[in-house]
Design a protein around this motif. Structure first.
Motif, PDB file in Angstrom:
ATOM      1  N   VAL A 145       0.861  -1.185   0.000  1.00  0.00           N
ATOM      2  CA  VAL A 145       0.000   0.000   0.000  1.00  0.00           C
ATOM      3  C   VAL A 145       0.899   1.237   0.000  1.00  0.00           C
ATOM      4  O   VAL A 145       2.081   1.156   0.325  1.00  0.00           O
ATOM      5  CB  VAL A 145      -0.917   0.044   1.250  1.00  0.00           C
ATOM      6  CG1 VAL A 145      -1.886  -1.132   1.269  1.00  0.00           C
ATOM      7  CG2 VAL A 145      -0.091   0.057   2.537  1.00  0.00           C
ATOM      8  N   THR A 146       0.327   2.371  -0.376  1.00  0.00           N
ATOM      9  CA  THR A 146       1.072   3.628  -0.251  1.00  0.00           C
ATOM     10  C   THR A 146       0.300   4.550   0.681  1.00  0.00           C
ATOM     11  O   THR A 146      -0.939   4.550   0.703  1.00  0.00           O
ATOM     12  CB  THR A 146       1.252   4.332  -1.610  1.00  0.00           C
ATOM     13  OG1 THR A 146      -0.034   4.523  -2.182  1.00  0.00           O
ATOM     14  CG2 THR A 146       2.113   3.518  -2.555  1.00  0.00           C
ATOM     15  N   VAL A 147       1.042   5.317   1.452  1.00  0.00           N
ATOM     16  CA  VAL A 147       0.458   6.268   2.400  1.00  0.00           C
ATOM     17  C   VAL A 147       1.294   7.543   2.326  1.00  0.00           C
ATOM     18  O   VAL A 147       2.515   7.482   2.420  1.00  0.00           O
ATOM     19  CB  VAL A 147       0.501   5.713   3.847  1.00  0.00           C
ATOM     20  CG1 VAL A 147       0.130   6.793   4.857  1.00  0.00           C
ATOM     21  CG2 VAL A 147      -0.404   4.498   4.004  1.00  0.00           C
ATOM     22  N   ALA A 153       5.948  10.361   1.603  1.00  0.00           N
ATOM     23  CA  ALA A 153       5.309   9.271   0.842  1.00  0.00           C
ATOM     24  C   ALA A 153       5.973   7.941   1.181  1.00  0.00           C
ATOM     25  O   ALA A 153       7.154   7.737   0.918  1.00  0.00           O
ATOM     26  CB  ALA A 153       5.406   9.549  -0.652  1.00  0.00           C
ATOM     27  N   TRP A 154       5.198   7.061   1.789  1.00  0.00           N
ATOM     28  CA  TRP A 154       5.702   5.741   2.197  1.00  0.00           C
ATOM     29  C   TRP A 154       5.046   4.655   1.367  1.00  0.00           C
ATOM     30  O   TRP A 154       3.914   4.818   0.898  1.00  0.00           O
ATOM     31  CB  TRP A 154       5.346   5.465   3.667  1.00  0.00           C
ATOM     32  CG  TRP A 154       5.776   6.487   4.665  1.00  0.00           C
ATOM     33  CD1 TRP A 154       4.994   7.457   5.232  1.00  0.00           C
ATOM     34  CD2 TRP A 154       7.078   6.632   5.231  1.00  0.00           C
ATOM     35  NE1 TRP A 154       5.746   8.193   6.127  1.00  0.00           N
ATOM     36  CE2 TRP A 154       7.024   7.710   6.142  1.00  0.00           C
ATOM     37  CE3 TRP A 154       8.292   5.960   5.056  1.00  0.00           C
ATOM     38  CZ2 TRP A 154       8.121   8.131   6.884  1.00  0.00           C
ATOM     39  CZ3 TRP A 154       9.389   6.381   5.786  1.00  0.00           C
ATOM     40  CH2 TRP A 154       9.302   7.457   6.692  1.00  0.00           C
ATOM     41  N   GLU A 155       5.727   3.534   1.217  1.00  0.00           N
ATOM     42  CA  GLU A 155       5.127   2.358   0.587  1.00  0.00           C
ATOM     43  C   GLU A 155       5.565   1.126   1.361  1.00  0.00           C
ATOM     44  O   GLU A 155       6.731   1.032   1.764  1.00  0.00           O
ATOM     45  CB  GLU A 155       5.600   2.251  -0.865  1.00  0.00           C
ATOM     46  CG  GLU A 155       4.922   1.121  -1.616  1.00  0.00           C
ATOM     47  CD  GLU A 155       5.314   1.081  -3.091  1.00  0.00           C
ATOM     48  OE1 GLU A 155       5.767   2.107  -3.644  1.00  0.00           O
ATOM     49  OE2 GLU A 155       5.175  -0.010  -3.676  1.00  0.00           O
ATOM     50  N   LEU A 173      10.518   4.919   0.719  1.00  0.00           N
ATOM     51  CA  LEU A 173      10.311   6.317   1.068  1.00  0.00           C
ATOM     52  C   LEU A 173      10.489   7.124  -0.214  1.00  0.00           C
ATOM     53  O   LEU A 173      11.516   6.973  -0.888  1.00  0.00           O
ATOM     54  CB  LEU A 173      11.350   6.723   2.135  1.00  0.00           C
ATOM     55  CG  LEU A 173      11.530   8.188   2.482  1.00  0.00           C
ATOM     56  CD1 LEU A 173      10.247   8.798   3.016  1.00  0.00           C
ATOM     57  CD2 LEU A 173      12.642   8.350   3.514  1.00  0.00           C
ATOM     58  N   GLU A 174       9.481   7.916  -0.555  1.00  0.00           N
ATOM     59  CA  GLU A 174       9.503   8.698  -1.799  1.00  0.00           C
ATOM     60  C   GLU A 174       9.852   7.819  -2.998  1.00  0.00           C
ATOM     61  O   GLU A 174      10.655   8.197  -3.856  1.00  0.00           O
ATOM     62  CB  GLU A 174      10.493   9.890  -1.709  1.00  0.00           C
ATOM     63  CG  GLU A 174      10.366  10.751  -0.461  1.00  0.00           C
ATOM     64  CD  GLU A 174       9.019  11.488  -0.337  1.00  0.00           C
ATOM     65  OE1 GLU A 174       8.248  11.488  -1.312  1.00  0.00           O
ATOM     66  OE2 GLU A 174       8.766  12.039   0.744  1.00  0.00           O
ATOM     67  N   HIS A 187      17.194   5.863   7.517  1.00  0.00           N
ATOM     68  CA  HIS A 187      15.784   6.112   7.808  1.00  0.00           C
ATOM     69  C   HIS A 187      15.034   4.837   8.199  1.00  0.00           C
ATOM     70  O   HIS A 187      13.806   4.803   8.182  1.00  0.00           O
ATOM     71  CB  HIS A 187      15.098   6.785   6.619  1.00  0.00           C
ATOM     72  CG  HIS A 187      15.499   8.218   6.443  1.00  0.00           C
ATOM     73  ND1 HIS A 187      15.315   9.174   7.421  1.00  0.00           N
ATOM     74  CD2 HIS A 187      16.109   8.859   5.418  1.00  0.00           C
ATOM     75  CE1 HIS A 187      15.776  10.337   6.995  1.00  0.00           C
ATOM     76  NE2 HIS A 187      16.278  10.174   5.792  1.00  0.00           N
ATOM     77  N   GLY A 188      15.794   3.796   8.531  1.00  0.00           N
ATOM     78  CA  GLY A 188      15.138   2.598   9.047  1.00  0.00           C
ATOM     79  C   GLY A 188      15.114   1.430   8.087  1.00  0.00           C
ATOM     80  O   GLY A 188      14.489   0.407   8.386  1.00  0.00           O
TER      81      GLY A 188
END
Ligand SMILES: Nc1nc2c(c(=O)[nH]1)N[C@H]1C(S)=C(S)[C@@H](COP(=O)(O)O)O[C@H]1N2
Ligand SMILES: [Mo]
Length: 198
Positions: free
Chosen positions: A66-68, A84-86, A134-135, A143-144
């Protein structure tokens, strides 16, 4: 007054009280950035579940994505808008694991013993995901990467980087910062930054 009784004040503001907008995404964590070895990496789901899971890197990447896009609020006062995360919705993990009805709490485990805790009901919200990108790019280690939790409605110490597993629990267990004076509920809109004494 317990923080849970604070009401979100009526506001047209985009940014929660006491926060300032930052353009970049500052890198903030304790300890070293862990190395990622795809062959030995796994994602473990345990505790009060119908099925314990151990997913390999390949298996995790085959889960539905999913994207959020959401704002990111650090308790130290910076906010970054529209990140923007996926990745994999937390609810997907929960459905695979079939937690027992009494498992209302979750402890999220990350590398080097970092943890964060949330009620299962907060994690099942549709903007909560285990992010791989991320993006549009694979999540950088700083960033993890390869995998982090994202919980947009909470301060970012709940957004554990380098997540390796989740544990479903009957009773709440406090995570790393939650046990060190930061708020367990961590609601940016009520400036719920620190745990109330007593
Ligand atoms: N494993 C781990 N995750 C962590 C932290 C940490 O110290 N260790 N710090 C948290 C805090 S306080 C913030 S603000 C965000 C920062 O994420 P970023 O470095 O990608 O901006 O990561 C969170 N996740
Ligand atoms: Mo933070």
């Amino acid at each position: 007054m317990p923080s849970s009784r604070k009401k979100r004040p009526f506001s047209l503001e985009r940014v929660p009280p006491g926060q300032g907008i930052t353009q970049g995404l500052p890198i903030l964590h304790i300890g070293p950035v862990p190395a990622f070895h795809p062959e030995s990496w796994d994602f473990r789901v345990g505790g009060l579940v119908g099925s314990n899971l151990v997913l390999s890197w390949e298996e995790f990447n085959r889960l539905p994505m999913v994207t959020v896009t959401a704002d990111f609020h650090c308790v130290t006062g910076w906010s970054r808008l529209d990140v923007a995360w996926e990745g994999v919705a937390f609810s997907t993990i929960a459905s695979l694991a079939c937690p027992a009805p009494e498992a209302q709490f979750v402890l999220v485990h990350a590398e080097h013993g970092y943890t964060t805790n949330l009620p299962l009901s907060d994690l099942k919200q549709d903007d909560v995901l285990l992010a791989l990108k991320l993006e549009g790019r694979p999540l950088e280690a700083e960033h993890g990467g390869p995998l982090r939790l994202v919980v947009p409605k909470k301060y970012a110490y709940k957004a554990a980087k380098w997540v390796r597993g989740v544990e479903f629990l009957r009773e709440e267990v406090l995570g790393y910062w939650e046990a060190r004076g930061y708020s367990n509920t961590a609601d940016p809109w009520t400036e719920d930054r620190y745990s109330s004494p007593g």
